[in-house]
Design a protein around this motif. Structure first.
Motif, PDB file in Angstrom:
ATOM      1  N   PHE A 107      -4.590   3.261   4.538  1.00  0.00           N
ATOM      2  CA  PHE A 107      -3.238   3.743   4.251  1.00  0.00           C
ATOM      3  C   PHE A 107      -2.385   4.028   5.484  1.00  0.00           C
ATOM      4  O   PHE A 107      -1.170   4.169   5.349  1.00  0.00           O
TER       5      PHE A 107
ATOM      6  N   ARG B  63       0.824  -1.213   0.000  1.00  0.00           N
ATOM      7  CA  ARG B  63       0.000   0.000   0.000  1.00  0.00           C
ATOM      8  C   ARG B  63       0.856   1.261   0.000  1.00  0.00           C
ATOM      9  O   ARG B  63       0.466   2.277  -0.562  1.00  0.00           O
ATOM     10  N   SER B  64       2.011   1.212   0.649  1.00  0.00           N
ATOM     11  CA  SER B  64       2.860   2.400   0.738  1.00  0.00           C
ATOM     12  C   SER B  64       3.499   2.756  -0.603  1.00  0.00           C
ATOM     13  O   SER B  64       4.127   3.806  -0.728  1.00  0.00           O
ATOM     14  N   GLN B  65       3.329   1.909  -1.603  1.00  0.00           N
ATOM     15  CA  GLN B  65       3.852   2.205  -2.937  1.00  0.00           C
ATOM     16  C   GLN B  65       2.775   2.745  -3.875  1.00  0.00           C
ATOM     17  O   GLN B  65       3.051   3.026  -5.040  1.00  0.00           O
TER      18      GLN B  65
ATOM     19  N   HIS C 285       0.719   6.565   5.337  1.00  0.00           N
ATOM     20  CA  HIS C 285       1.028   6.850   3.926  1.00  0.00           C
ATOM     21  C   HIS C 285      -0.033   7.779   3.333  1.00  0.00           C
ATOM     22  O   HIS C 285      -1.214   7.648   3.632  1.00  0.00           O
TER      23      HIS C 285
END
Length: 133
Positions: A99, A71-73, A102
Motif C-alpha cells: 500500500f 490500490r489507493s482506492q 495509503h
C-alpha cells in the motif's frame, strides 16, 4: 446487472464453490478473498507464506486492473492468516510494501485453516471508485 460488473478468473474453484472474484455495486467493488492461485487455477506454493502473499497481492492487482482502479482506492481489507503469531511481522511488512502511503481500514484474523491444503493467507477487500486513483 451487466456482465462487466462481475469479474471471474474462469478457474474451477469459482464454479466449484459458486462465487465470482468481484462484483461492482454502485461505486463500490466487493472482492472475494484472494489467494495464491496461478492463472490456471493451480495452487503452486502450499506452505510458503511469502510466495503466497506475493501471488495474492498480484491477484488483487488483477482484479483492480479489471475495474480500472488502483490500490489507493481500496477502502478496507480483511486478511485471514494461518498461524498469525508466526506470520504477523511478514504480514505487516508486506502490507506496508503493497500500500505504500495509503492506509485502508483493515482487519487481520488468525485462523486455524483455510480452504486449500497448505493455504496460509487470504485477503478480501472493498474498493471505492470515487476515491482518487
Amino acid at each position: 446487472m451487466a456482465t462487466s460488473d462481475v469479474f471471474s478468473y474462469g478457474i474451477p474453484a469459482e464454479s466449484d464453490f459458486g462465487y465470482a472474484q468481484a462484483i461492482r455495486s454502485g461505486d463500490l467493488i466487493h472482492v472475494s478473498g484472494q489467494l495464491a492461485f496461478d492463472e490456471t487455477g493451480a495452487f503452486p506454493h502450499p506452505g510458503d507464506f511469502a510466495a503466497q502473499l506475493r501471488r495474492t497481492h498480484a491477484n488483487m492487482d488483477r482484479v483492480l486492473a479489471h475495474y480500472g482502479v488502483t490500490r489507493s482506492q481500496i477502502v478496507s481489507q480483511t486478511l485471514y492468516v494461518v498461524d498469525l503469531g508466526r506470520h504477523a511481522a511478514a504480514t505487516a511488512e508486506a502490507n506496508l510494501a503493497y500500500f505504500g502511503d495509503h492506509r485502508p481500514a483493515g482487519t487481520v484474523l488468525g485462523v486455524t485453516e483455510l480452504t486449500l491444503p497448505g493455504q496460509l493467507v487470504e485477503v478480501a477487500f472493498v474498493a471505492d471508485t470515487r476515491l482518487p486513483a
